[in-house]
Design an enzyme around this catalytic site. Structure first.
Site: not given
Ligand code: NAD
Ligand code: UFG
Length: 348
Positions: A129, A153, A157
């Site tokens: 992302s 979050y 990644k």
């Protein structure tokens, strides 16, 4: 011989669109999804949309952390590559429940990588992302920019990207493509599949869509005092069908014997403000979106958009659609499915 592709998280928003492009591109596709944030209806519709290719889709409702179940799937089919979408993605929830995010996203990925290695499948495309660029010092973001994470979050990644680089260093048979998505929006032009978030949407366009169909009274604009053209945040919105096609380009690249562990941005290279996006959606839908101006959302960057050169040169992929098509297709999906895959009774 048609290639066999395993798609984790294939019932989700980006996954379902990618599975459709895979099927119509002649790939045999096996989806693994625990349906934690998706509906099996999405895959039924993908099957129908794929027509004669629909029979090349199979689905297992399995959690990636269930190693025994995953092993069985790998024993049944020899996969040429895995596209790994499965994961939890709500930034705010990840701040409240970091262990849930580390457990689901990291253990899910590690389990998948172990089973892949055991079965000699070492070709992977992973959903990273633009969040890994944090608040970029300048734009456009190139793949070489320093990386950071502002929340659990984002850290999942970043960690998974690092894990991928490490496993490639340890064993050069691994071929891995890390795709850093910018802001996926829109829906398949048929209006049969699209984004259907559970609960209150965290992201701009699903919220706008729910205002347009009367499920929410107004959009709250998070900050109009940024140093941007109209004071609102600027992002690189990309049509989900373009994004899905980027995965097919990545699979083709994996067939290139020279590739190791490579990262590519998938964006359009264009920045659009919140107010510009709302105006485009109003134009496409003919609906007025009432706005409530509010303060900045913690952790939000001011301007983020992609440098697209590397993907254009090396993946031979470039986004085709602009914000008009994104809004047109999103409205087509929303007006045909105001409650997503559910109904007013099943959807809050
Ligand atoms: P989504 O929630 O619609 O899809 C993810 C799918 O993974 C869901 O169907 C969910 O049920 C499944 N899943 C989650 N944990 C699982 C597990 N342990 N085992 C099996 N299945 C599991 O999300 P999306 O928008 O399609 O995103 C796909 C991927 O792309 C995610 O990894 C996400 O972090 C990443 N991504 C999304 C965006 C975005 O804005 N949508 C941006 C950048 C990156
Ligand atoms: N925004 C609003 N009101 C809302 C929602 C969003 O004004 O109700 C604004 C945000 O402040 C931001 C812009 O709309 O300026 C876009 O916000 P999104 O939440 O749609 O997208 P983000 O860029 O903040 O983040 C998303 C995903 C991340 C991902 C990132 C890059 O949520 O997980 O895109 O891919 F990392």
């Amino acid at each position: 011989m048609a290639k066999n592709i395993l798609v984790t998280g294939g019932a989700g928003y980006i996954g379902s669109h990618t599975v459709l492009q895979l099927l119509t591109g002649g790939y045999r596709t096996v989806v693994v999804d625990n349906l934690e944030n998706s509906s099996a209806v999405a895959l039924q519709r993908v099957k129908e949309l794929a027509g004669q290719f629909g029979n090349n889709l199979s689905f297992h409702q399995v959690d990636l952390r269930d190693k025994a179940a995953l092993k069985t799937i790998f024993t049944e089919t020899k996969f040429d590559a895995v596209i790994h979408f499965a994961g939890l993605k709500a930034v705010g929830e990840s701040v409240q429940k970091p262990l849930l995010y580390f457990n689901n996203n990291l253990i899910g990925t590690i389990t998948l990588l172990e089973v892949m290695a055991d079965h000699g499948c070492k070709n992977l495309v992973f959903s990273s992302s633009a969040t890994v660029y944090g608040w970029p010092k300048e734009v456009p973001c190139t793949e070489e920019f320093p990386l950071s994470a502002a929340n659990p979050y984002g850290r999942t990644k970043l960690f998974i990207e690092e894990i991928c680089r490490d496993i490639h260093c340890s064993d050069s048979e691994w071929k891995i493509i890390l795709l850093r998505y910018f802001n996926p929006v829109g829906a398949h032009p048929s209006g049969q599949i699209g984004e259907d978030p559970r609960g209150i949407p965290n992201n701009l366009m699903p919220f706008v869509q729910q205002v347009a169909v009367g499920r929410r009274p107004a959009l709250t604009v998070f900050g109009n005092d940024y140093s941007t053209k109209d004071g609102t945040g600027v992002r690189d919105y990309i049509h989900v069908v373009d994004l899905a096609d980027g995965h097919i380009a990545a699979l083709c690249k994996l067939s290139d014997s020279k590739i190791g562990c490579e990262v590519y941005n998938l964006g359009t290279g264009k920045g659009t403000s919140v107010l510009e996006m709302v105006a485009a959606f109003e134009e496409a839908s003919g609906k007025k979106i009432p706005l409530v101006m509010a303060g900045r959302r913690p952790g939000d960057a001011e301007i983020v958009y992609a440098s697209t050169e590397k993907a254009e040169h090396e993946l031979k992929w470039k986004a085709k659609y602009g914000i008009e098509e994104m809004c047109r297709d999103q409205w087509n999906w929303a007006s045909k499915n105001p409650y997503g895959y559910g109904s007013p009774e099943t959807t809050k």
